[in-house]
Design a protein around this motif. Structure first.
Motif: not given
Ligand code: AMP
Length: 122
Positions: A35-43, A107-112
């Motif tokens: 993602d160009i604007y990450p919402q978490a360390p992994v996005h 699907v967004h994958i968010l983590a970290g």
């Protein structure tokens, strides 16, 4: 419901190569990129290569091969990014109430980091 796909949306342009992306994994039917604007360390965003607006459109009209590949890529990216131990969140926004900005299924994958409760109370 009839689904109207906008072939000029940003992710369509990523798929044609008009707009660059940071690819994480690519298969016959699916692309995963950062993602160009990450919402978490992994996005990471996972999108089908076919012209599907949202999840219910995809589930209704995509082939078994596309659906299988898409789901396998989501799982594979989670493993590639080492997310099994710490956990992760999958989100797929759809339509007005889902506040979907880009009208191509993703699907967004968010983590970290701890991601907090799923939703704020209204
Ligand atoms: P949504 O609100 O679920 O439609 O999310 C769209 C996502 O696409 C947002 O998280 C954006 O940061 C992301 N995005 C928009 N343009 C790009 C781009 N060119 N490359 C990567 N991610 C993008």
């Amino acid at each position: 419901m009839a689904y109207t796909y906008d072939p000029k949306n940003i992710f369509a342009k990523i798929l044609t190569g008009e707009i660059p992306n940071k690819t994480v994994l690519e298969t016959e039917h699916t692309l995963a990129f950062r993602d160009i604007y990450p919402q978490a360390p992994v996005h990471v965003l996972v999108i089908p290569k076919g012209a599907y607006v949202c999840y219910d459109h995809f589930a209704q009209e995509a082939s078994d091969a596309e659906i299988l590949d898409f789901n396998r890529v989501i799982g594979e990216v989670c493993r590639m990014e080492g997310l099994e131990a710490g956990g992760y969140r999958l989100i797929s926004n759809a339509g007005r109430d889902g506040v979907q900005e880009v009208p191509h299924l993703h699907v967004h994958i968010l983590a970290g980091r701890p991601l907090g409760r799923m939703l704020e109370k209204a």
